[in-house]
Design a protein around this motif. Sequence first.
Motif, PDB file in Angstrom:
ATOM      1  N   GLY A  59      -2.690  10.793  -4.481  1.00 12.52           N
ATOM      2  CA  GLY A  59      -4.054  10.314  -4.629  1.00 12.52           C
ATOM      3  C   GLY A  59      -4.444   9.253  -3.619  1.00 12.52           C
ATOM      4  O   GLY A  59      -5.510   8.651  -3.723  1.00 12.52           O
ATOM      5  N   LYS A  60      -3.603   9.010  -2.636  1.00 15.28           N
ATOM      6  CA  LYS A  60      -3.943   8.019  -1.610  1.00 15.28           C
ATOM      7  C   LYS A  60      -5.185   8.496  -0.853  1.00 15.28           C
ATOM      8  O   LYS A  60      -5.248   9.647  -0.453  1.00 15.28           O
ATOM      9  CB  LYS A  60      -2.773   7.811  -0.658  1.00 15.28           C
ATOM     10  N   PRO A  61      -6.144   7.605  -0.638  1.00 20.23           N
ATOM     11  CA  PRO A  61      -7.392   8.027   0.002  1.00 20.23           C
ATOM     12  C   PRO A  61      -7.280   8.239   1.513  1.00 20.23           C
ATOM     13  O   PRO A  61      -8.090   8.943   2.099  1.00 20.23           O
ATOM     14  CB  PRO A  61      -8.350   6.875  -0.301  1.00 20.23           C
ATOM     15  N   SER A 104      -3.720   4.312   7.691  1.00 25.36           N
ATOM     16  CA  SER A 104      -3.913   3.221   6.744  1.00 25.36           C
ATOM     17  C   SER A 104      -4.476   3.753   5.426  1.00 25.36           C
ATOM     18  O   SER A 104      -5.334   4.629   5.414  1.00 25.36           O
ATOM     19  CB  SER A 104      -4.857   2.177   7.339  1.00 25.36           C
ATOM     20  N   ASP A 105      -3.956   3.246   4.332  1.00 32.13           N
ATOM     21  CA  ASP A 105      -4.283   3.705   2.975  1.00 32.13           C
ATOM     22  C   ASP A 105      -3.837   5.139   2.732  1.00 32.13           C
ATOM     23  O   ASP A 105      -4.252   5.773   1.773  1.00 32.13           O
ATOM     24  CB  ASP A 105      -5.777   3.566   2.665  1.00 32.13           C
ATOM     25  N   GLY A 106      -2.993   5.651   3.613  1.00 36.46           N
ATOM     26  CA  GLY A 106      -2.485   7.002   3.478  1.00 36.46           C
ATOM     27  C   GLY A 106      -0.992   7.030   3.725  1.00 36.46           C
ATOM     28  O   GLY A 106      -0.267   6.103   3.371  1.00 36.46           O
ATOM     29  N   THR A 107      -0.550   8.102   4.378  1.00 40.07           N
ATOM     30  CA  THR A 107       0.876   8.340   4.579  1.00 40.07           C
ATOM     31  C   THR A 107       1.170   8.644   6.039  1.00 40.07           C
ATOM     32  O   THR A 107       0.479   9.452   6.655  1.00 40.07           O
ATOM     33  CB  THR A 107       1.330   9.549   3.724  1.00 40.07           C
ATOM     34  N   THR A 144      -1.518  -3.561   7.574  1.00 38.28           N
ATOM     35  CA  THR A 144      -1.631  -2.150   7.245  1.00 38.28           C
ATOM     36  C   THR A 144      -1.189  -1.906   5.806  1.00 38.28           C
ATOM     37  O   THR A 144      -0.421  -2.678   5.237  1.00 38.28           O
ATOM     38  CB  THR A 144      -0.787  -1.279   8.200  1.00 38.28           C
ATOM     39  N   ASN A 145      -1.697  -0.845   5.246  1.00 42.02           N
ATOM     40  CA  ASN A 145      -1.317  -0.407   3.914  1.00 42.02           C
ATOM     41  C   ASN A 145      -0.942   1.064   4.017  1.00 42.02           C
ATOM     42  O   ASN A 145      -1.626   1.927   3.487  1.00 42.02           O
ATOM     43  CB  ASN A 145      -2.468  -0.622   2.929  1.00 42.02           C
ATOM     44  N   VAL A 146       0.110   1.334   4.752  1.00 44.32           N
ATOM     45  CA  VAL A 146       0.531   2.707   4.990  1.00 44.32           C
ATOM     46  C   VAL A 146       1.849   2.955   4.271  1.00 44.32           C
ATOM     47  O   VAL A 146       2.696   2.069   4.184  1.00 44.32           O
ATOM     48  CB  VAL A 146       0.673   3.004   6.502  1.00 44.32           C
TER      49      VAL A 146
END
Length: 187
Positions: A59-61, A104-107, A144-146
């Motif tokens: 569910g990562k945006p 970022s905000d993903g994978t 970052t939020n990866v």
Amino acid sequence: LKARNSRNPDYNIIGQSEAMQRVFRLMEKAMDTAVSILLTGETGTGKELMARAIHRLSGKPGEFIATNVAGLDDNVFSDTLFGHVRGAFTGADTDRPGLIEKASDGTLFLDEIGDMPISAQTRLLRVIADNSFYRVGGRESVKTNVRILAATHQDLELLVRQGKFRDDLFHRLNVIRINIPSLSERK
């Protein structure tokens, strides 16, 4: 999730064997976490397919970005993953984000992680440990939020003992390990 189906539409993966059921159960436990996952197994077993499924079900945006680190030398690795700032080198006419920013905000899926040069491993370790990095030529840290997913067909523990892979990076990547069984184990 219905991991016990022979063809799971959520995963887009065919697998009814007990070996694949174990993989599906691990994937279910791992998908909602933010920790790094190491996918191991022989070449051609579907490690990238599993990584895509984990990202999709998490569910990562943000985006799923995949790269094969075996094909990147040390300089190209840094620019590809971290991007650069204008003027960092000849031809750097504009700022360019790297794959980490794009994911970022993903994978970010790093395939063939066992082939990564030692010097590049140090820079990747910082991203995982601090959730930050520097663009090539940059002076400001970029947050970052990866989520990092990595895959290899190599024995990373052996590479660590041989001094070819950093022990601390191995432990950061190996928070959850999913071993993808060989095709002969899942007829």
